[in-house]
Write a protein that holds these residues in place. Structure first.
Motif, PDB file in Angstrom:
ATOM      1  N   ALA A 167       0.836  -1.205   0.000  1.00 57.15           N
ATOM      2  CA  ALA A 167       0.000   0.000   0.000  1.00 57.15           C
ATOM      3  C   ALA A 167       0.867   1.249   0.000  1.00 57.15           C
ATOM      4  O   ALA A 167       0.568   2.231  -0.697  1.00 57.15           O
ATOM      5  CB  ALA A 167      -0.932  -0.008   1.210  1.00 57.15           C
ATOM      6  N   LYS A 168       1.949   1.215   0.759  1.00 56.13           N
ATOM      7  CA  LYS A 168       2.858   2.373   0.822  1.00 56.13           C
ATOM      8  C   LYS A 168       3.496   2.626  -0.539  1.00 56.13           C
ATOM      9  O   LYS A 168       3.677   3.777  -0.956  1.00 56.13           O
ATOM     10  CB  LYS A 168       3.934   2.121   1.879  1.00 56.13           C
ATOM     11  CG  LYS A 168       4.895   3.279   2.082  1.00 56.13           C
ATOM     12  CD  LYS A 168       5.898   2.965   3.187  1.00 56.13           C
ATOM     13  CE  LYS A 168       6.879   4.118   3.391  1.00 56.13           C
ATOM     14  NZ  LYS A 168       7.878   3.802   4.457  1.00 56.13           N
ATOM     15  N   ALA A 169       3.840   1.558  -1.255  1.00 52.47           N
ATOM     16  CA  ALA A 169       4.482   1.701  -2.561  1.00 52.47           C
ATOM     17  C   ALA A 169       3.505   2.221  -3.611  1.00 52.47           C
ATOM     18  O   ALA A 169       3.894   2.953  -4.521  1.00 52.47           O
ATOM     19  CB  ALA A 169       5.056   0.357  -3.007  1.00 52.47           C
ATOM     20  N   VAL A 170       2.235   1.855  -3.485  1.00 50.59           N
ATOM     21  CA  VAL A 170       1.228   2.234  -4.480  1.00 50.59           C
ATOM     22  C   VAL A 170       0.691   3.636  -4.222  1.00 50.59           C
ATOM     23  O   VAL A 170       0.423   4.394  -5.154  1.00 50.59           O
ATOM     24  CB  VAL A 170       0.075   1.210  -4.471  1.00 50.59           C
ATOM     25  CG1 VAL A 170      -1.111   1.710  -5.290  1.00 50.59           C
ATOM     26  CG2 VAL A 170       0.566  -0.127  -5.002  1.00 50.59           C
ATOM     27  N   ARG A 171       0.548   3.983  -2.935  1.00 50.65           N
ATOM     28  CA  ARG A 171      -0.011   5.290  -2.589  1.00 50.65           C
ATOM     29  C   ARG A 171       0.884   6.403  -3.153  1.00 50.65           C
ATOM     30  O   ARG A 171       2.086   6.429  -2.966  1.00 50.65           O
ATOM     31  CB  ARG A 171      -0.125   5.434  -1.081  1.00 50.65           C
ATOM     32  CG  ARG A 171      -0.830   6.727  -0.638  1.00 50.65           C
ATOM     33  CD  ARG A 171      -0.899   6.833   0.869  1.00 50.65           C
ATOM     34  NE  ARG A 171      -1.847   5.871   1.431  1.00 50.65           N
ATOM     35  CZ  ARG A 171      -1.525   4.848   2.205  1.00 50.65           C
ATOM     36  NH1 ARG A 171      -0.255   4.641   2.504  1.00 50.65           N
ATOM     37  NH2 ARG A 171      -2.446   4.035   2.675  1.00 50.65           N
ATOM     38  N   GLY A 172       0.278   7.321  -3.852  1.00 49.85           N
ATOM     39  CA  GLY A 172       1.034   8.431  -4.422  1.00 49.85           C
ATOM     40  C   GLY A 172       1.378   8.240  -5.890  1.00 49.85           C
ATOM     41  O   GLY A 172       1.830   9.187  -6.542  1.00 49.85           O
ATOM     42  N   LEU A 173       1.165   7.030  -6.421  1.00 55.46           N
ATOM     43  CA  LEU A 173       1.416   6.817  -7.845  1.00 55.46           C
ATOM     44  C   LEU A 173       0.337   7.505  -8.671  1.00 55.46           C
ATOM     45  O   LEU A 173      -0.828   7.588  -8.266  1.00 55.46           O
ATOM     46  CB  LEU A 173       1.417   5.322  -8.182  1.00 55.46           C
ATOM     47  CG  LEU A 173       2.551   4.444  -7.639  1.00 55.46           C
ATOM     48  CD1 LEU A 173       2.346   3.003  -8.083  1.00 55.46           C
ATOM     49  CD2 LEU A 173       3.908   4.957  -8.099  1.00 55.46           C
ATOM     50  N   ALA A 174       0.700   7.989  -9.833  1.00 56.63           N
ATOM     51  CA  ALA A 174      -0.274   8.486 -10.802  1.00 56.63           C
ATOM     52  C   ALA A 174      -0.594   7.352 -11.770  1.00 56.63           C
ATOM     53  O   ALA A 174       0.151   6.358 -11.868  1.00 56.63           O
ATOM     54  CB  ALA A 174       0.289   9.683 -11.552  1.00 56.63           C
ATOM     55  N   SER A 175      -1.721   7.485 -12.474  1.00 51.15           N
ATOM     56  CA  SER A 175      -2.127   6.439 -13.414  1.00 51.15           C
ATOM     57  C   SER A 175      -1.012   6.177 -14.421  1.00 51.15           C
ATOM     58  O   SER A 175      -0.459   7.109 -15.010  1.00 51.15           O
ATOM     59  CB  SER A 175      -3.400   6.854 -14.143  1.00 51.15           C
ATOM     60  OG  SER A 175      -4.481   6.981 -13.249  1.00 51.15           O
ATOM     61  N   GLY A 176      -0.683   4.888 -14.588  1.00 52.19           N
ATOM     62  CA  GLY A 176       0.366   4.490 -15.522  1.00 52.19           C
ATOM     63  C   GLY A 176       1.733   4.354 -14.893  1.00 52.19           C
ATOM     64  O   GLY A 176       2.624   3.738 -15.495  1.00 52.19           O
ATOM     65  N   GLN A 177       1.928   4.905 -13.699  1.00 52.22           N
ATOM     66  CA  GLN A 177       3.233   4.820 -13.056  1.00 52.22           C
ATOM     67  C   GLN A 177       3.452   3.446 -12.424  1.00 52.22           C
ATOM     68  O   GLN A 177       2.501   2.748 -12.062  1.00 52.22           O
ATOM     69  CB  GLN A 177       3.383   5.905 -11.995  1.00 52.22           C
ATOM     70  CG  GLN A 177       3.570   7.302 -12.556  1.00 52.22           C
ATOM     71  CD  GLN A 177       3.882   8.323 -11.484  1.00 52.22           C
ATOM     72  OE1 GLN A 177       3.470   8.191 -10.336  1.00 52.22           O
ATOM     73  NE2 GLN A 177       4.608   9.370 -11.851  1.00 52.22           N
ATOM     74  N   VAL A 178       4.729   3.094 -12.278  1.00 48.63           N
ATOM     75  CA  VAL A 178       5.122   1.791 -11.759  1.00 48.63           C
ATOM     76  C   VAL A 178       5.808   1.974 -10.413  1.00 48.63           C
ATOM     77  O   VAL A 178       6.618   2.892 -10.229  1.00 48.63           O
ATOM     78  CB  VAL A 178       6.064   1.079 -12.749  1.00 48.63           C
ATOM     79  CG1 VAL A 178       6.565  -0.247 -12.179  1.00 48.63           C
ATOM     80  CG2 VAL A 178       5.348   0.852 -14.079  1.00 48.63           C
TER      81      VAL A 178
END
Length: 424
Positions: free
Chosen positions: A257-268
């Motif tokens: 969840a920490k790694a995903v939170r803050g990503l924009a659409s399309g980001q890895v």
């Protein structure tokens, strides 16, 4: 940029001679580039009727045309907005002009990339791409620029509000506790992810991390995530290009969840080590939605029996702020004097259900008696089951947005009161 985005259909003008008089004629619009055409007869002829691009409202020095108004009404119809659409459309156009004026004042502009991302974000609410959304509304007569202008106004306003008010907003831990205890806000962040899962058992973890880093380099170079997932992922999702169903962000393990939170659409994401696996996530879409608890609403309450002597309940009240404080007060007393339980809302005992229904978390009542005792009744928490509650970070973000939203409304009202709005 704002002026360019607000252009409507191009009006080509020609001339002809009729009854000895030279008159201006309008050629049918050929494209969407707004021209404020005030067409009048030349000579002594009668005025030509106002066209669709004649201003119908002036906000400070900015015009709103009949064309824009009709487009906004149609757009709202497609969005199924209820109420008086004509009033709502005019009000929203007036607000847009005020927002764009503020953007000019503060030097806020949206890059083409930001505008495209905003359009994609809006279209995603209907599970569509921006391109498909524009195609669908276009079939109903809404021009792409109408959608683009609508999104741009919202984006610049969001930036203005953040820059002007966000530094002054502070949400305390107590506010977060109170929101969680009362089961509000009920919105939670949902994400749609794709994954590449690489086995990382024992000594193989180093090799798995190296492979994950290599795959990220390929992705940065333009490789397709779905293709790499089919070729390299060991998960069941590999056959779907790594695609996962919509899920609550809180359903992921904390590190994920920490790694995903803050990503924009399309980001890895960066590689995430989860037990005996290394996982790379790509964020496809995300949305904040009201979540209906699958397990229904639960009520956590405490019922402490005190002597019905008119003073004992008041002494307890002076010593407790939360349900947990009651344990210290009840220490050394028979266990049945203090009841603390969490039950489904429909299973709350009848004699206290009505009283609990009007309490907020941390509030207490002494209106109920049982077997000669006065019941010090306290609501600890009301809301979804613990495993369905939003995270503290999500609640903090929602509370911050609530405060910013209120400040934005006040600021916009100030702009309205100061603006010169007139009908030509």
């Amino acid at each position: 940029m704002a002026a360019a985005l607000r252009r409507g259909p191009r009006v080509n003008a020609g001339a002809r001679i009729r009854n000895g008089r030279r008159q201006v004629i309008m050629v049918r619009p050929a494209g969407i580039t707004m021209v404020l055409a005030l067409i009048a007869s030349i000579g002594f002829g009668a005025p030509v009727a106002a066209g669709p691009f004649t201003p119908i409202k002036i906000v400070n020095d900015q015009a709103i045309t009949q064309f824009e108004f009709e487009q906004r009404v149609l757009f709202m119809q497609l969005l199924r907005q209820p109420g008086d659409l004509e009033n709502a459309a005019m009000s929203s156009l007036l607000d847009d002009r005020l927002r764009m004026s503020a953007a000019k004042q503060f030097g806020v502009k949206m890059s083409p990339e930001q505008l495209k991302a905003g359009m994609e974000e809006f279209a995603a609410r209907a599970n569509l791409t921006a391109e498909k959304f524009v195609e669908i509304i276009g079939q109903a007569g809404v021009q792409p620029e109408t959608f683009r202008d609508f999104v741009e106004s919202g984006l610049v306003w969001r930036e203005i509000v953040r820059g002007k008010f966000a530094p002054t907003v502070s949400i305390s831990e107590t506010q977060i506790d109170r929101a969680l205890a009362n089961g509000r806000p009920m919105a939670a962040l949902q994400v749609k992810l794709s994954e590449i899962v690489i086995p990382a058992v024992g000594a193989g973890r180093t090799a798995a991390l190296q492979k994950a880093d290599h795959l990220r380099l390929l992705l940065r170079g333009g490789e397709d995530f779905a293709a790499l997932a089919r070729q390299n992922s060991s998960a069941a999702s590999a056959g779907r290009g790594g695609s996962l169903d919509w899920m609550l962000l809180t359903a992921l393990k904390p590190d994920a969840a920490k790694a995903v939170r803050g990503l924009a659409s399309g980001q890895v994401s960066a590689p995430v080590v989860l037990d005996d696996q290394v996982v790379i996530y790509q964020l496809q879409e995300q949305k904040q939605e009201m979540v209906k608890p699958s397990g229904g609403i639960v009520v956590d309450y405490a019922a402490f029996l005190v002597p019905d002597d008119g003073g004992s309940a008041a002494k307890v009240r002076a010593k407790v702020d939360t349900c947990n404080d009651l344990y210290a007060v009840a220490k050394g007393l028979p266990a049945d004097r203090l009841i603390r339980e969490t039950v489904a809302q429909g299973q709350v005992p009848r004699d206290i259900a009505g009283t609990l229904s009007v309490l907020d978390a941390g509030e207490a009542s002494t209106a109920v008696t049982r077997g000669g005792w006065r019941v010090f009744l306290m609501l600890c928490r009301r809301g979804p089951p613990e495993d369905e509650m939003p995270s503290r970070d999500e609640v903090k973000l929602q509370l911050t947005n609530q405060v910013l939203g209120a400040q934005a409304d006040i600021y916009l009202e100030e702009l309205r009161s100061e603006a010169q709005i007139r009908t030509p």
